[in-house]
Design an enzyme around this catalytic site. Structure first.
Site, PDB file in Angstrom:
ATOM      1  N   LYS A   1       0.601  -1.289   0.118  1.00  0.00           N
ATOM      2  CA  LYS A   1      -0.149  -0.043   0.010  1.00  0.00           C
ATOM      3  C   LYS A   1       0.961   1.270   0.059  1.00  0.00           C
ATOM      4  O   LYS A   1       0.611   2.265  -0.678  1.00  0.00           O
ATOM      5  CB  LYS A   1      -0.969   0.174   1.146  1.00  0.00           C
ATOM      6  CG  LYS A   1      -1.969  -0.858   1.182  1.00  0.00           C
ATOM      7  CD  LYS A   1      -3.055  -0.900   2.402  1.00  0.00           C
ATOM      8  CE  LYS A   1      -4.079  -2.101   2.419  1.00  0.00           C
ATOM      9  NZ  LYS A   1      -4.980  -2.507   1.514  1.00  0.00           N
TER      10      LYS A   1
ATOM     11  N   LYS B   1      -3.206   2.046   8.986  1.00  0.00           N
ATOM     12  CA  LYS B   1      -3.118   1.086   8.165  1.00  0.00           C
ATOM     13  C   LYS B   1      -1.907   0.366   8.150  1.00  0.00           C
ATOM     14  O   LYS B   1      -0.758   0.916   8.221  1.00  0.00           O
ATOM     15  CB  LYS B   1      -3.421   1.824   6.826  1.00  0.00           C
ATOM     16  CG  LYS B   1      -4.760   2.024   6.429  1.00  0.00           C
ATOM     17  CD  LYS B   1      -4.785   2.402   5.022  1.00  0.00           C
ATOM     18  CE  LYS B   1      -6.317   2.741   4.537  1.00  0.00           C
ATOM     19  NZ  LYS B   1      -6.372   3.284   3.137  1.00  0.00           N
TER      20      LYS B   1
ATOM     21  N   GLY C   1      -8.672  -7.010   3.771  1.00  0.00           N
ATOM     22  CA  GLY C   1      -9.618  -7.281   4.481  1.00  0.00           C
ATOM     23  C   GLY C   1      -9.880  -6.840   5.789  1.00  0.00           C
ATOM     24  O   GLY C   1     -10.403  -7.269   6.721  1.00  0.00           O
TER      25      GLY C   1
ATOM     26  N   ILE D   1     -11.366   9.786   5.781  1.00  0.00           N
ATOM     27  CA  ILE D   1     -12.257  10.322   4.953  1.00  0.00           C
ATOM     28  C   ILE D   1     -13.752   9.996   5.507  1.00  0.00           C
ATOM     29  O   ILE D   1     -13.767   8.697   5.579  1.00  0.00           O
ATOM     30  CB  ILE D   1     -12.267  10.027   3.252  1.00  0.00           C
ATOM     31  CG1 ILE D   1     -10.953  10.194   2.803  1.00  0.00           C
ATOM     32  CG2 ILE D   1     -13.301  10.570   2.787  1.00  0.00           C
ATOM     33  CD1 ILE D   1     -10.581  11.589   2.796  1.00  0.00           C
TER      34      ILE D   1
ATOM     35  N   HIS E   1     -17.010   4.234  -2.147  1.00  0.00           N
ATOM     36  CA  HIS E   1     -15.997   3.433  -2.793  1.00  0.00           C
ATOM     37  C   HIS E   1     -16.232   3.050  -4.287  1.00  0.00           C
ATOM     38  O   HIS E   1     -17.226   2.577  -4.763  1.00  0.00           O
ATOM     39  CB  HIS E   1     -15.955   2.008  -2.301  1.00  0.00           C
ATOM     40  CG  HIS E   1     -14.801   1.050  -2.905  1.00  0.00           C
ATOM     41  ND1 HIS E   1     -13.726   0.658  -2.209  1.00  0.00           N
ATOM     42  CD2 HIS E   1     -14.900   0.661  -4.158  1.00  0.00           C
ATOM     43  CE1 HIS E   1     -13.052  -0.172  -3.001  1.00  0.00           C
ATOM     44  NE2 HIS E   1     -13.711   0.004  -4.132  1.00  0.00           N
TER      45      HIS E   1
ATOM     46  N   HIS F   1     -15.360  -4.813   5.659  1.00  0.00           N
ATOM     47  CA  HIS F   1     -14.429  -4.413   4.470  1.00  0.00           C
ATOM     48  C   HIS F   1     -14.450  -5.283   3.310  1.00  0.00           C
ATOM     49  O   HIS F   1     -13.706  -5.171   2.338  1.00  0.00           O
ATOM     50  CB  HIS F   1     -13.103  -4.049   4.889  1.00  0.00           C
ATOM     51  CG  HIS F   1     -13.091  -3.433   6.030  1.00  0.00           C
ATOM     52  ND1 HIS F   1     -13.098  -1.805   5.805  1.00  0.00           N
ATOM     53  CD2 HIS F   1     -12.750  -3.746   7.593  1.00  0.00           C
ATOM     54  CE1 HIS F   1     -13.007  -1.501   7.209  1.00  0.00           C
ATOM     55  NE2 HIS F   1     -12.778  -2.538   7.995  1.00  0.00           N
TER      56      HIS F   1
ATOM     57  N   ASN G   1      -5.887  -2.647  -8.147  1.00  0.00           N
ATOM     58  CA  ASN G   1      -6.177  -4.138  -8.394  1.00  0.00           C
ATOM     59  C   ASN G   1      -5.610  -4.486  -9.695  1.00  0.00           C
ATOM     60  O   ASN G   1      -6.307  -4.171 -10.907  1.00  0.00           O
ATOM     61  CB  ASN G   1      -7.548  -4.666  -8.030  1.00  0.00           C
ATOM     62  CG  ASN G   1      -7.843  -4.372  -6.655  1.00  0.00           C
ATOM     63  OD1 ASN G   1      -9.046  -3.707  -6.390  1.00  0.00           O
ATOM     64  ND2 ASN G   1      -7.120  -4.758  -5.979  1.00  0.00           N
TER      65      ASN G   1
ATOM     66  N   ARG H   1      -5.727  -6.894 -11.790  1.00  0.00           N
ATOM     67  CA  ARG H   1      -6.184  -8.376 -12.173  1.00  0.00           C
ATOM     68  C   ARG H   1      -7.845  -8.036 -12.456  1.00  0.00           C
ATOM     69  O   ARG H   1      -8.139  -6.924 -12.357  1.00  0.00           O
ATOM     70  CB  ARG H   1      -6.229  -9.171 -10.898  1.00  0.00           C
ATOM     71  CG  ARG H   1      -6.752  -8.606  -9.867  1.00  0.00           C
ATOM     72  CD  ARG H   1      -7.089  -9.538  -8.660  1.00  0.00           C
ATOM     73  NE  ARG H   1      -7.514  -9.007  -7.344  1.00  0.00           N
ATOM     74  CZ  ARG H   1      -8.687  -8.463  -7.105  1.00  0.00           C
ATOM     75  NH1 ARG H   1      -9.570  -8.353  -7.795  1.00  0.00           N
ATOM     76  NH2 ARG H   1      -8.823  -7.798  -5.674  1.00  0.00           N
TER      77      ARG H   1
ATOM     78  N   ARG I   1     -23.260 -10.385  -4.266  1.00  0.00           N
ATOM     79  CA  ARG I   1     -22.464 -11.488  -4.121  1.00  0.00           C
ATOM     80  C   ARG I   1     -23.225 -12.393  -3.040  1.00  0.00           C
ATOM     81  O   ARG I   1     -23.615 -12.012  -1.794  1.00  0.00           O
ATOM     82  CB  ARG I   1     -21.141 -11.228  -3.203  1.00  0.00           C
ATOM     83  CG  ARG I   1     -20.222 -10.365  -4.142  1.00  0.00           C
ATOM     84  CD  ARG I   1     -18.711 -10.130  -3.574  1.00  0.00           C
ATOM     85  NE  ARG I   1     -18.123  -9.006  -4.174  1.00  0.00           N
ATOM     86  CZ  ARG I   1     -17.029  -8.790  -4.019  1.00  0.00           C
ATOM     87  NH1 ARG I   1     -16.159  -9.549  -2.989  1.00  0.00           N
ATOM     88  NH2 ARG I   1     -16.234  -8.088  -4.951  1.00  0.00           N
TER      89      ARG I   1
END
Lengths: 451, 70
Positions: free
Chosen positions: A116, A158, A164, A203, A208, A235, A290, A292, A338
Site C-alpha cells: 500500500k 493502516k 480485508g 475520509i 468506494h 471491508h 487491483n 487483475r 454476492r
C-alpha cells in the site's frame, strides 16, 4: 493468438473464464484440489488435473505443480482469475520464465501495486490525488502521533501489507492512536509477516468508486466507466453497481481521465481497476490498484457490452485495442450482489452441504455460479458461492428486478446472506442511493435489531 | 471460570497463549480460520488460561469450547 489456457483458480471465476474460452475457440484446462473434485468448473473445462490436497498451499498456491501441468498439457497461457496467484509478481515472473503468457500486467507493475505504501508513492508520482497522509512506513508510535497531529484527526491507521480490514483502524485522538498502534502492528505482523504501518486522514462517510481500465501492450488505454462498491460488510464488497448513482458526467470523466493517465504513467497493460474513495463533495482520492480482473467485473460488462475476459486474452496475445474512448458506450444500469455462505446476521462463515438450489430467471438476470444443486461448500476457501447480476434500463428498474430475483433465489442446506441482501436492497437509503461505506453499520444492523 | 467458545465453524489457525498465561479481557487468545476469514477469539474476562482444548489445525464447530479461563 493464445490457443490453450490453464485457469489457476476455482469456483465461479474458473467457470467464467472457461465460458469465454469456449466462445473464442480456445482450449481450457482446469486445475483443482481434492475438495473441489465435484465442482462444476472441473467438468466444464476441456481438460482438468488434480493439484493436491484441499489446503491452498497444496493446491491453488502450488505454483510448481500448476506450471508443471500447464507445460505438460501444452498450454500457452495462464489465467489467474482473482485472489490466489493473481497479484503474485513471483508467479507472473515464473510463468514468463517457463515460456507461458501470464494473462495480466507485468511482474514489475504487480509488485509496485502490491504494497500500500509503495502504491501510494507510485501513484503520487503518476499524478493521482491521494488521501492526505504519508507514503512511507512509520518509525514508531511517537512519529505516528506527530504526523497525526499535523494532518489532523480523525486518522486511519493502516498496515502496509494489510488486507480485508486487518491491521486497519480509525482513531479519533492521540489516546486512541497510541492504544491502537501496537495491536494493529502485531496483528499485521502475525497475518502478513510485515508490521509496517502508515497513516492517512480518515475520509468520513466515503463512497468506494472504482474505475475499470483496459490497456494494451502498445500503450493504448481506455476506461470503462466506474463501479460503485460502497456497500460492504467487514471491508468486503456485497453489492456493486454501474454506473454509480452518485457521480455526474463531469466527475466521471475526471476520474476516468485520471485513471487512464496513471495507467499510462506506470506502463500498465491488461485489465485493471483503480479504486478511489469519493467524499461528499465529490473529491476523489486514490485508494489502491487491483492488477487483475475484479469479482464485480460483470456489471461493467453489462453496461458496456464488452467481455472483459475476452479483452484480457486479446491483450495478452499482443492484440491492439480495437476501440478508442469515444467508442465505449454506457447503456442501462447493472447491479451485482454476492451470495455468501454465511450467517446473515453475524456474517460468520457457514460451510455445509447444499441440499437444494432454485435460481431466479428472466430477462436481465445473469448468474455466475460456483456451485451446483448438491455441492458441498467447504471451509477451505472463500464463502462466495454465487453472484447474481441484474440489468435494467435504469437504476429503479434494476432494483425492482433484483428484489424479485432475490425473492426467488433459494439455497437449502446452508445459511446464506440472501436475507441480508434483501434488506439492503429494499432499504429506502439504498433506493435513494445514499450508499456510503458505512451503510451496513448504519442501516442494516439497526434494522436487524429492531425487526 | 469461563469458557471461550468458537464463534464459527473452521480450523484453529493459531494459538497465541499457553496454559498458565495470564490474560486480560479482550485479549486475543486463539485465531480461527474459515473460508479465508480469520477470526480472533478473545478472552471475555481477566484471568489465567486454565486449559486449551484444541490444537492448531483442529477443525471446530460453531459453539465448541476452545479454552477455559479462570
Amino acid at each position: 493468438m493464445i490457443e490453450k489456457i490453464l485457469i489457476a483458480n476455482r469456483g465461479e471465476i474458473a467457470s467464467r473464464v472457461i465460458r469465454t474460452c469456449k466462445r473464442m475457440g480456445i482450449k481450457s484446462v482446469a486445475v483443482y484440489s481434492e475438495a473441489d473434485s465435484d465442482a462444476p468448473f472441473v467438468s466444464e473445462a476441456d481438460e482438468s488435473y488434480l493439484l493436491g490436497g484441499p489446503r491452498v498451499q497444496e493446491s491453488y498456491l502450488n505454483t510448481d505443480k500448476i506450471l508443471e501441468i500447464a507445460k505438460s498439457a501444452g498450454c500457452d497461457a495462464v489465467h489467474p482469475g482473482y485472489g490466489f496467484l493473481s497479484e503474485n509478481a513471483g508467479f507472473a515472473r515464473k510463468c514468463k520464465e517457463e515460456g507461458l503468457i501470464f494473462i495480466g500486467p507485468s511482474p514489475e507493475v504487480i509488485q509496485s501495486m502490491g504494497s500500500k505504501v509503495e502504491a501510494r508513492k507510485t501513484m503520487e508520482a503518476a499524478g493521482l490525488p491521494l488521501v492526505p497522509g504519508i507514503s512511507r512506513p512509520l518509525k514508531d508510535v511517537e512519529e505516528a502521533a506527530n504526523i497525526a497531529l499535523e494532518i489532523g484527526y480523525p486518522i486511519m491507521l493502516k498496515a502496509s501489507s494489510g488486507g480485508g480490514g486487518i491491521g486497519m483502524q480509525a482513531v479519533h485522538n492521540e489516546e486512541e492512536l497510541r492504544k491502537a498502534y501496537e495491536g494493529n502492528q502485531k496483528r499485521a505482523q502475525m497475518f502478513f509477516g510485515d508490521g509496517a504501518m502508515f497513516l492517512e486522514k480518515l475520509i468520513q462517510e466515503p463512497r468506494h468508486i472504482e474505475i475499470q481500465v483496459l490497456a494494451d501492450e502498445q500503450g493504448n488505454a481506455v476506461y470503462l466507466w466506474e463501479r460503485d462498491c460502497s456497500i460492504q460488510r467487514r471491508h468486503q464488497k456485497v453489492v456493486e453497481e454501474a454506473p454509480s448513482p452518485f457521480l455526474d458526467q463531469a466527475t466521471r470523466s475526471r476520474m476516468g481521465e485520471a485513471a487512464v493517465g496513471a495507467v499510462r504513467a506506470i506502463g500498465y497493460s491488461n485489465a485493471g481497476t483503480i479504486e478511489f474513495l469519493v467524499d461528499s463533495e465529490k473529491n476523489f482520492y486514490f485508494l489502491e490498484m487491483n492488477t487483475r480482473l475484479q469479482v464485480e467485473h460483470p456489471v461493467t460488462e453489462e453496461i458496456t457490452g464488452l467481455d472483459l475476459v475476452e479483452q484480457q486474452i486479446r491483450i495478452a496475445s499482443g492484440d491492439k485495442l480495437r476501440f478508442s474512448q469515444s467508442d465505449i458506450t454506457l447503456d442501462g444500469h447493472a447491479i451485482e450482489v454476492r451470495i455468501y455462505a454465511e450467517d446473515p446476521v453475524t456474517f460468520y462463515p457457514s460451510p455445509g452441504k447444499i441440499t437444494g438450489l432454485k435460481l431466479p430467471s428472466g430477462t436481465g438476470v445473469r448468474h455466475e455460479l460456483a456451485i451446483g444443486e448438491t455441492s458441498t461448500v467447504t471451509h477451505f476457501y472463500d464463502p462466495m458461492i454465487a453472484k447474481l447480476v441484474v440489468k435494467g434500463e435504469n437504476r429503479e428498474q434494476a432494483i425492482t428486478k433484483l428484489e424479485k430475483a432475490l425473492g426467488d433465489y433459494q439455497v437449502d442446506g446452508i445459511k446464506t446472506n440472501i436475507p441480508m441482501l434483501q434488506k439492503v436492497v429494499a432499504h429506502e437509503a439504498f433506493k435513494k442511493a445514499e450508499t456510503t461505506t458505512n451503510f451496513v453499520e448504519k442501516h442494516y444492523k439497526q434494522s436487524t435489531i429492531s425487526s | 471460570m469461563s469458557e471461550v467458545k468458537a464463534s464459527m465453524a473452521g480450523s484453529v489457525w493459531k494459538i497465541i497463549v499457553a496454559e498458565g498465561d495470564s490474560v486480560t479481557n479482550g485479549q486475543d487468545i486463539i485465531i480461527l480460520e474459515s473460508m479465508k476469514m480469520e477470526i480472533p477469539i478473545a478472552a471475555e474476562e481477566d484471568g489465567t488460561v486454565k486449559e486449551i482444548k484444541v490444537a492448531e489445525g483442529d477443525f471446530v464447530n460453531e459453539g465448541d469450547v476452545l479454552a477455559f479461563i479462570e
